[in-house]
Design an enzyme around this catalytic site. Structure first.
Site, PDB file in Angstrom:
ATOM      1  N   GLU A 104       0.874  -1.219   0.002  1.00 31.58           N
ATOM      2  CA  GLU A 104       0.084  -0.007  -0.116  1.00 31.58           C
ATOM      3  C   GLU A 104       0.988   1.159   0.172  1.00 31.58           C
ATOM      4  O   GLU A 104       0.560   2.225  -0.721  1.00 31.58           O
ATOM      5  CB  GLU A 104      -0.970   0.031   1.327  1.00 31.58           C
ATOM      6  N   GLU A 124      -3.430  -9.977   3.708  1.00 35.02           N
ATOM      7  CA  GLU A 124      -3.992  -9.708   4.762  1.00 35.02           C
ATOM      8  C   GLU A 124      -5.357 -10.714   4.887  1.00 35.02           C
ATOM      9  O   GLU A 124      -5.623 -11.078   6.272  1.00 35.02           O
ATOM     10  CB  GLU A 124      -4.831  -8.487   4.502  1.00 35.02           C
TER      11      GLU A 124
HETATM   12  N1  3HC Z   1       4.754  -7.902  11.518  1.00 33.86           N
HETATM   13  C1  3HC Z   1       5.462  -8.342  12.711  1.00 33.86           C
HETATM   14  N2  3HC Z   1       6.286  -9.384  12.548  1.00 33.86           N
HETATM   15  C2  3HC Z   1       6.412  -9.912  11.498  1.00 33.86           C
HETATM   16  C3  3HC Z   1       5.905  -9.575  10.182  1.00 33.86           C
HETATM   17  C4  3HC Z   1       4.703  -8.727  10.478  1.00 33.86           C
HETATM   18  N3  3HC Z   1       4.153  -8.179   9.487  1.00 33.86           N
HETATM   19  N4  3HC Z   1       6.223 -10.379   9.183  1.00 33.86           N
HETATM   20  C5  3HC Z   1       7.056 -11.129   9.721  1.00 33.86           C
HETATM   21  N5  3HC Z   1       7.481 -10.871  11.018  1.00 33.86           N
HETATM   22  C6  3HC Z   1       8.208 -11.371  11.777  1.00 33.86           C
HETATM   23  C7  3HC Z   1       7.970 -13.030  12.009  1.00 33.86           C
HETATM   24  O1  3HC Z   1       7.058 -13.286  13.234  1.00 33.86           O
HETATM   25  C8  3HC Z   1       9.573 -13.584  12.505  1.00 33.86           C
HETATM   26  O2  3HC Z   1       9.700 -13.195  13.817  1.00 33.86           O
HETATM   27  P1  3HC Z   1      10.828 -14.202  14.639  1.00 33.86           P
HETATM   28  O3  3HC Z   1      11.784 -14.281  14.048  1.00 33.86           O
HETATM   29  O4  3HC Z   1      10.573 -13.714  15.918  1.00 33.86           O
HETATM   30  O5  3HC Z   1      10.145 -15.517  14.781  1.00 33.86           O
HETATM   31  C9  3HC Z   1      10.293 -12.834  11.489  1.00 33.86           C
HETATM   32  O6  3HC Z   1       9.547 -11.642  11.428  1.00 33.86           O
HETATM   33  C10 3HC Z   1      10.589 -13.233  10.161  1.00 33.86           C
HETATM   34  O7  3HC Z   1       9.639 -13.728   9.709  1.00 33.86           O
HETATM   35  P2  3HC Z   1       9.424 -14.901   8.697  1.00 33.86           P
HETATM   36  O8  3HC Z   1      10.113 -16.367   9.619  1.00 33.86           O
HETATM   37  O9  3HC Z   1       8.135 -15.408   8.351  1.00 33.86           O
HETATM   38  O10 3HC Z   1      10.581 -14.717   7.536  1.00 33.86           O
HETATM   39  P3  3HC Z   1      10.651 -15.204   5.967  1.00 33.86           P
HETATM   40  O11 3HC Z   1      11.849 -14.706   5.496  1.00 33.86           O
HETATM   41  O12 3HC Z   1      10.218 -16.639   6.020  1.00 33.86           O
HETATM   42  O13 3HC Z   1       9.251 -14.552   5.430  1.00 33.86           O
HETATM   43  C11 3HC Z   1       7.820 -12.806   4.922  1.00 33.86           C
HETATM   44  C12 3HC Z   1       9.285 -13.169   5.145  1.00 33.86           C
HETATM   45  C13 3HC Z   1       7.422 -13.220   3.420  1.00 33.86           C
HETATM   46  C14 3HC Z   1       7.684 -11.298   5.013  1.00 33.86           C
HETATM   47  C15 3HC Z   1       6.722 -13.257   5.952  1.00 33.86           C
HETATM   48  O14 3HC Z   1       7.264 -13.010   7.240  1.00 33.86           O
HETATM   49  C16 3HC Z   1       5.366 -12.892   6.089  1.00 33.86           C
HETATM   50  O15 3HC Z   1       4.575 -13.372   5.060  1.00 33.86           O
HETATM   51  N6  3HC Z   1       5.008 -11.875   6.742  1.00 33.86           N
HETATM   52  C17 3HC Z   1       3.803 -11.474   6.933  1.00 33.86           C
HETATM   53  C18 3HC Z   1       3.222 -10.713   5.769  1.00 33.86           C
HETATM   54  C19 3HC Z   1       2.092  -9.969   5.970  1.00 33.86           C
HETATM   55  O16 3HC Z   1       0.843 -10.717   6.296  1.00 33.86           O
HETATM   56  N7  3HC Z   1       1.668  -8.838   5.762  1.00 33.86           N
HETATM   57  C20 3HC Z   1       0.384  -8.088   6.046  1.00 33.86           C
HETATM   58  C21 3HC Z   1       0.256  -7.460   7.252  1.00 33.86           C
HETATM   59  S1  3HC Z   1      -1.290  -6.922   7.755  1.00 33.86           S
HETATM   60  C22 3HC Z   1      -1.144  -5.335   6.870  1.00 33.86           C
HETATM   61  O17 3HC Z   1      -0.191  -4.911   6.445  1.00 33.86           O
HETATM   62  C23 3HC Z   1      -2.425  -4.460   7.386  1.00 33.86           C
HETATM   63  C24 3HC Z   1      -2.536  -3.322   6.036  1.00 33.86           C
HETATM   64  O18 3HC Z   1      -3.251  -3.563   5.016  1.00 33.86           O
HETATM   65  C25 3HC Z   1      -3.199  -2.222   6.848  1.00 33.86           C
END
Ligand code: 3HC
Length: 694
Positions: A104, A124
């Site tokens: 976004e 999301e």
């Molecule tokens: N917020 C907080 N912590 C997060 C995070 C996030 N969005 N994304 C990842 N983390 C943390 C994980 O919990 C993990 O923490 P840890 O080491 O303490 O266990 C660390 O970051 C590393 O994450 P991964 O082990 O998943 O790392 P990868 O390299 O395998 O993957 C990634 C990276 C593809 C970015 C994956 O972490 C992911 O898919 N993250 C979530 C993405 C997501 O869902 N984003 C949308 C959020 S909601 C939003 O944005 C609302 C908006 O529209 C208003």
């Protein structure tokens, strides 16, 4: 060091965000971004701004941990508004994954450049949310309603090359450093006086009459029970009918409703739980792992072939061993079939298939597996046969080879005792079909070495599975809990609830399939054989009685065309069978079980609370160290709805006190043999605790 830094280069401001590990947009980052933009905007010598992230990725989205706390300004939509309204053009430079709020932000910038291996997307929905910082309004303006909906409803990312072809990305950076490429691009924007270009000013392409109704029908089955997909559709409908700001305000309301829902809480819990399971108490993550390049799979049956395929797909070399040549041929054909299926679905191309099959060797000779790094035994589920295999492996395999068994119920320590290297023995419990199911239960024996556990966890990741370490006990965690769930679903039959009612109620509640349909799919004979071998079952003629009778009548399930249901040739659709119903009525009479009408609430409570109390015992005994482990096992291996967060999270959501009261009621109605209240449940109920706090 600051999370948001600003530097100046010629007439450009470079804003770099550094918030490891994934540059989540936490409050300090949002505030820092606004400050940095104000600063850059206020300087007369700055003509354009480049926004880039340090570390492994562009923003991975909002900070999900903040969703459980009261929101703090500046809110993300405000930050994006500030970016977009800026008069000096802002260029987003994307690497890694620009997800959710990160995407976004990029869409709020005036231009976007990206490395060609980057990805953008809106995951999301997988957290029970919707893009809540104008994403539902911007993406349809760029790529049209249908494609935007597909991305938001599936949660799957789009690769940068496709994004560039569709006009989401302005330029791919291929032969140079991302920042250098972004700077060159920004200089061009300035030189050509292109100025800011705002997505909000675009209009959404018109769509055909009735499109949204058809779209709802198309996604109905896949999104069963979820609340956020419908809200996403309504936001996109608004992108056509309403002015941008009004539609964005509605999006925000829907986002907050989703965020507060129990579904989103459950899905966020699973997101973190799936990451917590990779950290095993007492096992250092830094424990040196053993290298795994060559794997042997013993047994070329359905399970062995699925495991071998998973390993090949992850790039490993595989030797598949079986006593029978015909078995090896069937195994090889099955693997070739899996490859062909994946090629036909365009998941891989022909060269992947040719390359993968070239890494597969088949053999009947144990000496051929002497040199491998890991052996996974997947032979018949019988202790004597497994002990024999492990004795042979112990005598031929080089020191340091990890010896794993795929047993789903047997004692790992007894299997390990057949060898002189108990520290190298571990359980790797794959779920059927092994090349598809994400769960891998990693069973640690009394002597299993830490580096063997660490290697198993790394292997799970390599195979794109979720590995969960569990202790050694009958059925480990998943199948042990399944016993109580299955038992209640069987008792309910005798007490008068037809199989299709039980299955329907549990499926409606969210289970991927009902327990009786699952029994027919897996084969009723499988559980029957296991029960025959057990000596610790209750002395109760009602116990799994219907299941036993069906097997004794040759009704094994789908594979024999009839189990508890009937199946038409070539069809997997269960058809209720009046013959079975009559048999159940007869049997209930014979056993003195009074039949009655049973409501949906009782069906759910008896089946799901049976899971919860077994889970509580598992925690009490330390077979699983945390309730998150159990939740990940049940949501990834047994079709438990992710939006209910797994059995232990579900218990926390209902309230442990309430669960305790109902379990006590069941104990009084149905007896202590099955409903003995676990101490842990009683303790948590009395002190207002939660399973997740353990
Ligand atoms: N917020 C907080 N912590 C997060 C995070 C996030 N969005 N994304 C990842 N983390 C943390 C994980 O919990 C993990 O923490 P840890 O080491 O303490 O266990 C660390 O970051 C590393 O994450 P991964 O082990 O998943 O790392 P990868 O390299 O395998 O993957 C990634 C990276 C593809 C970015 C994956 O972490 C992911 O898919 N993250 C979530 C993405 C997501 O869902 N984003 C949308 C959020 S909601 C939003 O944005 C609302 C908006 O529209 C208003």
């Amino acid at each position: 060091m600051n999370k948001v830094n600003i530097a100046f280069c010629d007439d450009l401001a470079i804003i770099t965000v550094d918030n490891p590990p994934v540059n989540a947009l936490s409050q300090s980052v949002r505030a820092g971004l606004v400050d940095a933009i104000e600063k850059a905007d206020g300087r007369r010598d700055v003509n354009a701004i480049v926004l880039v992230c340090a570390g492994r990725t562009f923003f991975a989205g909002s900070d999900i941990r903040e969703f459980s706390k009261p929101p703090q300004a500046p809110y993300l939509p405000m930050v994006i508004e500030r970016i977009e309204e800026n008069e000096k053009p802002i260029v987003a430079a994307i690497h890694g994954t620009a997800l959710g709020g990160g995407f976004e932000i990029a869409l709020g910038c005036h231009y976007r450049v990206a490395l060609s291996d980057a990805q953008v997307g809106f995951p999301e929905v997988t957290l029970g949310l919707l893009p809540g910082a104008t994403g539902t309004q911007r993406l349809p303006r760029l790529i049209g309603v249908e494609h935007a909906l597909d991305i938001m409803i599936s949660g799957k990312p789009m690769d940068a090359v496709t994004a560039e072809a569709e006009g989401v990305i302005d330029q791919l950076i291929e032969d140079e450093n991302l920042l250098d490429g972004a700077i060159t691009f920004a200089h061009k924007v300035v030189a050509k006086s292109l100025g800011p270009r705002r997505v909000r000013d675009l209009t959404v392409e018109p769509i055909a009459f009735g499109f949204f109704d058809n779209y709802r029908k198309k996604i109905k089955r896949k999104t069963r029970g979820l609340i956020s997909p419908e809200k996403i559709i309504r936001c996109v409908e608004a992108s056509i009918g309403m002015p941008f700001d009004e539609a964005a305000a509605q999006e925000r309301i829907f986002f907050n409703e989703c965020k507060a829902s129990s579904q989103s809480k459950a899905l966020r819990h699973i997101f973190f739980a799936e990451r917590v399971v990779a950290k095993v108490p007492g096992v250092s993550v830094e424990a040196s792992q053993r290298e795994v390049n060559r794997v042997a799979v013993i047994g070329a049956g359905t399970m062995g072939a699925g495991i071998a395929y998973s390993c090949l797909a992850a790039g490993l070399e595989v030797a598949m061993l079986d006593n029978e040549n015909s078995g090896l041929e069937r195994g090889r054909d099955a693997i070739a079939g899996f490859y062909e299926h994946d090629v036909s679905r365009s998941r891989i191309d022909d060269s992947n298939m040719v390359n993968g099959l070239a890494r597969l060797e088949t053999t009947q000779d144990y000496d051929a597996v002497a040199d491998v790094d890991l052996v996974i035994e997947a032979v018949f589920e019988n202790m004597a046969i497994k002990e024999e295999v492990f004795r042979k492996l112990d005598s031929v395999c080089r020191p340091g080879t990890i010896l794993a068994t795929n047993t789903s119920t047997l004692d790992i320590d007894r299997i390990a005792a057949a060898t002189e290297r108990r520290e190298d023995v571990i359980g790797l419990h794959f779920f059927s079909p092994a090349h598809i199911m994400r769960l891998l239960e990693i069973v640690r024996g009394a002597k299993t070495a830490d580096d063997v556990i660490a290697t198993a966890l790394a292997l799970a990741k390599k195979l794109q599975k979720v590995g969960v370490v569990v202790g050694n006990c009958f059925g480990f965690v998943g199948n042990r809990m399944l016993y109580g769930y299955g038992r209640e679903s069987q008792f309910l039959l005798l007490e008068g609830a037809p199989a299709e009612q039980i299955d329907g109620v549990l499926q409606e509640w969210g289970m991927a399939m009902g327990p009786h349909a699952v029994g027919d799919l897996a084969g009723l004979d499988v559980g029957y054989k296991v029960r025959q071998e057990r000596t610790d079952l209750p002395d109760d003629p009602r116990f799994y009685r219907v299941g036993d009778l069906l097997v004794e009548a040759g009704r094994f399930g789908q594979k024999t065309g009839k189990g508890i249901y009937l199946y038409e040739r070539g069809s997997r659709a269960p058809i209720p069978d009046s013959e079975v119903q009559a048999m159940i009525v007869r049997e209930a009479k014979l056993l003195g079980v009074e039949q009655r009408e049973i409501g949906a609430e009782e069906i759910i409570q008896r089946c799901i609370y049976a899971l919860i109390i077994e889970g509580a015992r598992i925690l009490e005994e330390g077979v699983s160290p945390r309730s998150a482990d159990i939740d990940v096992i049940w949501t990834n291996g047994y079709g438990f709805p992710r939006h209910r967060g797994g059995p232990m999270h579900y218990a926390d959501e209902i309230g442990v006190q309430r669960v305790y009261e109902i379990v006590c009621e069941f104990r009084d109605r149905f007896g202590e043999v099955y409903w003995e209240v676990p101490k842990l449940l009683e303790e948590l109920a009395s002190n207002g605790g939660k399973f997740s706090e353990l």
